[in-house]
Design a protein around this motif. Sequence first.
Motif, PDB file in Angstrom:
ATOM      1  N   THR A 100       0.787  -1.196  -0.023  1.00 11.97           N
ATOM      2  CA  THR A 100       0.013  -0.074  -0.061  1.00 11.97           C
ATOM      3  C   THR A 100       0.837   1.187  -0.077  1.00 11.97           C
ATOM      4  OG1 THR A 100      -1.667  -1.007   1.073  1.00 11.97           O
ATOM      5  CG2 THR A 100      -1.831   1.358   1.445  1.00 11.97           C
ATOM      6  N   ARG A 101       1.897   1.211   0.889  1.00 11.79           N
ATOM      7  CA  ARG A 101       2.653   2.417   0.868  1.00 11.79           C
ATOM      8  C   ARG A 101       3.537   2.524  -0.436  1.00 11.79           C
ATOM      9  NH1 ARG A 101       6.802   3.548   6.059  1.00 11.79           N
ATOM     10  NH2 ARG A 101       4.782   4.155   6.798  1.00 11.79           N
ATOM     11  N   ALA A 102       4.118   1.599  -1.040  1.00 12.26           N
ATOM     12  CA  ALA A 102       4.661   1.363  -2.263  1.00 12.26           C
ATOM     13  C   ALA A 102       3.945   2.006  -3.406  1.00 12.26           C
ATOM     14  CB  ALA A 102       5.012  -0.041  -2.679  1.00 12.26           C
ATOM     15  N   TYR A 103       2.760   1.688  -3.537  1.00  9.91           N
ATOM     16  CA  TYR A 103       1.681   1.998  -4.606  1.00  9.91           C
ATOM     17  C   TYR A 103       1.431   3.556  -4.320  1.00  9.91           C
ATOM     18  CZ  TYR A 103       1.324  -2.376  -7.401  1.00  9.91           C
ATOM     19  OH  TYR A 103       1.525  -3.435  -7.947  1.00  9.91           O
ATOM     20  N   SER A 104       1.072   3.917  -2.993  1.00  5.62           N
ATOM     21  CA  SER A 104       0.914   5.176  -2.920  1.00  5.62           C
ATOM     22  C   SER A 104       2.071   6.158  -3.100  1.00  5.62           C
ATOM     23  CB  SER A 104       0.610   5.383  -1.306  1.00  5.62           C
ATOM     24  OG  SER A 104      -0.688   4.410  -1.118  1.00  5.62           O
ATOM     25  N   ASP A 105       3.210   5.942  -3.165  1.00  5.80           N
ATOM     26  CA  ASP A 105       4.399   6.522  -3.180  1.00  5.80           C
ATOM     27  C   ASP A 105       4.805   6.626  -4.595  1.00  5.80           C
ATOM     28  OD1 ASP A 105       4.326   7.194  -0.698  1.00  5.80           O
ATOM     29  OD2 ASP A 105       5.838   5.812   0.045  1.00  5.80           O
ATOM     30  N   THR A 106       4.174   5.648  -5.690  1.00  2.63           N
ATOM     31  CA  THR A 106       4.629   5.560  -6.859  1.00  2.63           C
ATOM     32  C   THR A 106       3.956   6.789  -7.548  1.00  2.63           C
ATOM     33  OG1 THR A 106       4.968   3.449  -6.696  1.00  2.63           O
ATOM     34  CG2 THR A 106       4.731   4.209  -8.926  1.00  2.63           C
ATOM     35  N   PRO A 107       4.520   7.628  -8.546  1.00  2.00           N
ATOM     36  CA  PRO A 107       3.701   8.442  -9.391  1.00  2.00           C
ATOM     37  C   PRO A 107       2.829   7.783 -10.153  1.00  2.00           C
ATOM     38  CG  PRO A 107       6.200   8.897  -9.440  1.00  2.00           C
ATOM     39  CD  PRO A 107       5.918   7.597  -8.790  1.00  2.00           C
ATOM     40  N   THR A 108       1.604   8.576 -10.333  1.00  2.00           N
ATOM     41  CA  THR A 108       0.465   7.893 -11.151  1.00  2.00           C
ATOM     42  C   THR A 108       0.939   7.586 -12.543  1.00  2.00           C
ATOM     43  OG1 THR A 108      -0.951   9.318 -10.201  1.00  2.00           O
ATOM     44  CG2 THR A 108      -1.873   8.362 -12.477  1.00  2.00           C
ATOM     45  N   ARG A 124      -2.510   5.472   2.414  1.00  3.85           N
ATOM     46  CA  ARG A 124      -1.016   5.067   2.431  1.00  3.85           C
ATOM     47  C   ARG A 124      -0.570   4.324   3.682  1.00  3.85           C
ATOM     48  NH1 ARG A 124       4.048   7.045   4.325  1.00  3.85           N
ATOM     49  NH2 ARG A 124       5.855   6.786   3.069  1.00  3.85           N
ATOM     50  N   ASP A 125      -1.190   4.654   4.646  1.00  4.91           N
ATOM     51  CA  ASP A 125      -0.702   3.886   6.216  1.00  4.91           C
ATOM     52  C   ASP A 125      -1.817   3.400   6.748  1.00  4.91           C
ATOM     53  OD1 ASP A 125       2.059   4.569   5.853  1.00  4.91           O
ATOM     54  OD2 ASP A 125       1.974   6.391   6.606  1.00  4.91           O
ATOM     55  N   GLN A 167       8.034  -0.004  11.736  1.00  4.97           N
ATOM     56  CA  GLN A 167       6.982   1.014  11.472  1.00  4.97           C
ATOM     57  C   GLN A 167       6.187   1.402  12.622  1.00  4.97           C
ATOM     58  OE1 GLN A 167       7.535   1.875   8.217  1.00  4.97           O
ATOM     59  NE2 GLN A 167       8.932   0.312   8.168  1.00  4.97           N
TER      60      GLN A 167
END
Length: 440
Positions: A100-108, A124-125, A167
């Motif tokens: 979830t964090r990785a996909y949230s931090d990846t540019p669209t 994200r978290d 975390q």
Amino acid sequence: MALTPDLLTFFQVLGPQLLLFYRALNRLYAESVRGTQPPWIAGYLDQGKPEGLITYSRMKRFRDHLPAVIRPDVIPTQDGMVITELDSVPGGIGLTAALTRAYSDTPTHPSALPSPFNEIVKGRDGMIEGFAAMLQAQRGERDGCVAILVSDEAKDYRPEMTWMAAQLSARGLETYCVEPRQIRFTEEGLLIIAPERQIPVGLVYRFYELFDLPNIPKAELIQYAAKKGWVSVTPPYKPALEEKSAFGLLHHPLLQPFWRHELGEALLLHLTTIMPRTWILDPAPVPPSATIPGLSIGGRASMSWSDLARATQKERHFVIKPSGFSELAWGSRGVSIGHDLPQVEWADALDSALKAFPRTPYVLQEFHKGRQYQLDYFDPVTGEMKEMAGRARLSPYYFVTGEKAELAGILATICPADKKVIHGMKDAIMIPCAVATDKG
């Protein structure tokens, strides 16, 4: 994987509904033990368990304790959602949080987040925040850190839980992922043996199955500390709440008045619709004047499991699997799918399940075929995007705080369409779910 807003609503209300189911199941078991409900209920839920664990689970101190993590396995079908089982000691918490964090931090990117824009379920978290809130609620006012105890049998999950512990510690909730042998017992409580100090434990998060207790170092000392109130333990030592046979009890006609009283008419109808009909494979003979409740083969009521053994391939759209308390009861091990097996192998699987009843009860469950999805994925071998037709399992994670079960995230596992059993195999796509929102 994108969900519609209506489907997100389904998952948001499902957690509180399943918490009510667990609470009712806990009451049903307790009333059966006391004799105000039929004794065969507790008999089925206790079958194959050691007497010491049964006695411990029934202690008054733990009477109202329920699982604080609820993760159903949900299969989207052409006719709606189907829950194949419930897990209160699930893997994937750290994995879902990290993805979830990785996909949230990846540019669209069009291949990852197609238009309309998708928002990751709970953000994200969400998984980290939900897990932390649950652990804090379970620890209560007790001093000490959180110890995530991962057994050798579950060692493949140590990396994700070690990441999760880091975390949580970064957020101010001191947490360690440790092996049971790293725990030290004292007359004041439990300690984690660290290189330079010993750390008091306030809460043990049990990441091991109860069938594995004989192989857990210091397991009896941990139970003793919990019994004395020196430490909290979650999930509770209640094997009766970790049985797939609970689905069979939900559908049992004799118990409908109890479920209706505890859940209400609307929720009972909803749960019996999304939780498949399930039967406990008890080898006890059925009287000639009776039938197995709700089981029909080719439109005919069934009086014996032998009817099922002789069923044609089209008539045996059923699954046989261990009810619980067995090393075969997780990870899709021990599963036999009727219409996927030759007649002889199906009959042998049924016979083996019936013979195993004294030590490891099995259940028979209706098989529901998942609907197909087309998904794009990155092939690391070729370095290209490819398309795969697959069937999905959606795994929502609910964390309980107080009287509420809150959705924290949903992991989708998509397996190739030719696979009958959907689990985290090497050919699967695993991705956090998002909800499609029109940003206009």
